[in-house]
Design a protein around this motif. Structure first.
Motif, mmCIF file in Angstrom:
data_model
loop_
_atom_site.group_PDB
_atom_site.id
_atom_site.type_symbol
_atom_site.label_atom_id
_atom_site.label_comp_id
_atom_site.label_asym_id
_atom_site.label_seq_id
_atom_site.Cartn_x
_atom_site.Cartn_y
_atom_site.Cartn_z
ATOM 1 N N PRO A 130 -9.883 8.475 25.642
ATOM 2 C CA PRO A 130 -9.850 8.908 26.080
ATOM 3 C C PRO A 130 -10.745 9.430 28.181
ATOM 4 N N ALA A 131 -11.320 7.876 27.791
ATOM 5 C CA ALA A 131 -12.279 7.530 29.290
ATOM 6 C C ALA A 131 -10.815 7.472 29.848
ATOM 7 N N GLU A 132 -9.898 7.686 29.889
ATOM 8 C CA GLU A 132 -8.008 7.310 30.895
ATOM 9 C C GLU A 132 -7.799 8.998 30.737
ATOM 10 N N VAL A 133 -8.616 10.168 30.327
ATOM 11 C CA VAL A 133 -7.387 11.253 30.570
ATOM 12 C C VAL A 133 -7.535 11.482 31.695
ATOM 13 N N LEU A 134 -9.321 12.700 32.200
ATOM 14 C CA LEU A 134 -9.136 12.791 33.249
ATOM 15 C C LEU A 134 -8.042 12.029 35.011
ATOM 16 N N ALA A 135 -8.352 10.900 35.237
ATOM 17 C CA ALA A 135 -7.207 10.216 35.457
ATOM 18 C C ALA A 135 -6.137 10.947 35.489
ATOM 19 N N LEU A 136 -4.874 10.447 33.830
ATOM 20 C CA LEU A 136 -3.948 10.564 33.922
ATOM 21 C C LEU A 136 -3.513 12.541 34.452
ATOM 22 N N ALA A 137 -4.662 13.487 34.112
ATOM 23 C CA ALA A 137 -4.470 14.781 33.717
ATOM 24 C C ALA A 137 -4.401 14.771 35.341
ATOM 25 N N GLN A 138 -5.307 14.541 36.284
ATOM 26 C CA GLN A 138 -5.442 15.222 37.682
ATOM 27 C C GLN A 138 -3.503 13.946 38.009
ATOM 28 N N ALA A 139 -3.315 12.921 37.430
ATOM 29 C CA ALA A 139 -1.705 13.052 38.534
ATOM 30 C C ALA A 139 -0.620 13.576 37.899
ATOM 31 N N VAL A 178 -4.015 13.335 23.520
ATOM 32 C CA VAL A 178 -5.515 11.939 23.329
ATOM 33 C C VAL A 178 -5.792 11.944 22.205
ATOM 34 N N ASN A 179 -6.111 10.371 21.854
ATOM 35 C CA ASN A 179 -6.295 10.047 20.797
ATOM 36 C C ASN A 179 -8.189 10.630 20.239
ATOM 37 N N VAL A 180 -7.540 11.145 19.203
ATOM 38 C CA VAL A 180 -9.800 10.797 19.557
ATOM 39 C C VAL A 180 -10.288 10.526 18.073
ATOM 40 N N SER A 181 -9.440 9.863 17.868
ATOM 41 C CA SER A 181 -9.591 9.087 16.767
ATOM 42 C C SER A 181 -9.593 7.536 16.696
ATOM 43 N N GLY A 182 -9.304 7.350 17.304
ATOM 44 C CA GLY A 182 -9.887 5.992 17.667
ATOM 45 C C GLY A 182 -8.920 5.388 16.931
ATOM 46 N N LEU A 235 -12.400 16.965 16.478
ATOM 47 C CA LEU A 235 -11.365 18.701 17.583
ATOM 48 C C LEU A 235 -12.269 18.893 18.352
ATOM 49 N N ALA A 236 -13.941 18.677 17.684
ATOM 50 C CA ALA A 236 -15.261 18.788 19.214
ATOM 51 C C ALA A 236 -15.061 17.802 19.548
ATOM 52 N N ARG A 237 -14.558 17.100 19.712
ATOM 53 C CA ARG A 237 -14.097 16.015 21.099
ATOM 54 C C ARG A 237 -13.133 16.284 21.248
ATOM 55 N N LEU A 238 -11.957 16.816 21.717
ATOM 56 C CA LEU A 238 -11.230 17.157 22.383
ATOM 57 C C LEU A 238 -11.372 17.697 23.269
ATOM 58 N N ARG A 239 -11.989 19.515 22.394
ATOM 59 C CA ARG A 239 -12.590 20.384 23.068
ATOM 60 C C ARG A 239 -13.658 20.351 24.329
ATOM 61 N N GLN A 240 -14.612 18.849 24.402
ATOM 62 C CA GLN A 240 -15.199 18.171 25.300
ATOM 63 C C GLN A 240 -14.400 18.035 25.948
ATOM 64 N N ILE A 241 -13.248 17.165 25.911
ATOM 65 C CA ILE A 241 -12.707 17.111 26.521
ATOM 66 C C ILE A 241 -11.879 17.764 27.782
#
Ligand SMILES: *Cc1c(COP(=O)(O)O)cnc(C)c1O
Length: 229
Positions: free
Chosen positions: A139-148, A126-130, A177-183
């Motif tokens: 980050p906005a695309e992680v859920l869809a990718l993870a499900q696939a 995940v790109n958490v550093s923009g 790192l906190a951002r990655l933990r939240q995702i």
């Protein structure tokens, strides 16, 4: 003891100290020794000191080391950028891939994973550093990718990985790192069975433990400075 064995022991002591300092018990933190640019002999030295899991960034270098060290039955993690035309040797020789950024690469790895091997264990990067980083899924695309990815037959999705932009202060290191933990927790809430948060390198190991890392990827602190990539 040799230098690498000493460094391994010192790195484990850093992990233990950070676990105590941040009041973490289970799950513990596993140590991935990043051996890119280092020789098979150096990996052998780390293995003799008890290290079992190693990370590599370059396909050909990694595959050569895996062949040379086959007698040791080590666990090999591919952690570098992976182009979709280079997936086959990775699917055939590695145990884990931490750097899945797009579905096409994951589909090829799944199709190319040999039937006689267990499923390839994978993390999504995940790109958490923009803007400061070019690698990783937005980050906005992680859920869809993870499900696939979780639906692919020959891959087992284990979690998320990130390589944040370097920062000196621990408080600054902790933000991405906190951002990655939240995702990660969002994905688990969405029903994905994940157990791996791959974050923390030589410079930000403590910050990563503070934010819940379950696997740190440590190169320089174990093997010394790298000469050339
Ligand atoms: C090189 C590398 C590491 C290790 O970095 P150090 O700073 O040497 O500990 C960890 N993760 C990835 C993805 C790397 O490329």
């Amino acid at each position: 003891m040799g230098r690498i064995a000493d460094n391994l022991q010192a790195t484990k002591a850093r992990i233990d100290a950070a676990l105590r300092r941040f009041g973490r018990a289970s799950p513990g933190v596993s140590l991935l020794a990043v051996s890119k640019t280092k020789s098979a002999a150096e990996v052998r030295e780390a293995a003799a000191a008890g290290q079992r899991a190693f990370g590599e960034n370059y396909v050909q270098e990694g595959v050569e080391k895996i062949a040379e060290l086959a007698d040791l039955k080590l666990e090999w993690h591919f952690i570098g950028p992976l182009q979709s035309n280079k997936t086959r040797p990775v699917a055939e020789h590695f145990d884990w891939v931490h750097s899945i950024e797009r579905l096409k690469t994951a589909e090829r790895l799944s199709a190319q994973r040999p039937a006689d091997l267990p499923p390839l264990q994978v993390c999504i990067e995940v790109n958490v550093s923009g803007e400061a980083s070019k690698s990783g899924c937005a980050p906005a695309e992680v859920l869809a990718l993870a499900q696939a990815v979780a639906a692919l037959p020959r891959l087992q999705l284990r979690g998320l990985m990130a390589i944040p932009a370097p920062a000196d202060a621990e408080s600054e290191q902790r933000q991405p790192l906190a951002r990655l933990r939240q995702i990660y927790h969002q994905l688990r809430s969405a029903g994905l069975e994940l157990d791996t948060l791959s974050m923390g390198m030589s410079q930000d190991l403590e910050a990563a433990v503070a934010e819940g890392s379950t696997m740190v990827r440590i190169g320089t602190a174990i093997f010394g400075e790298r000469n050339q990539a």
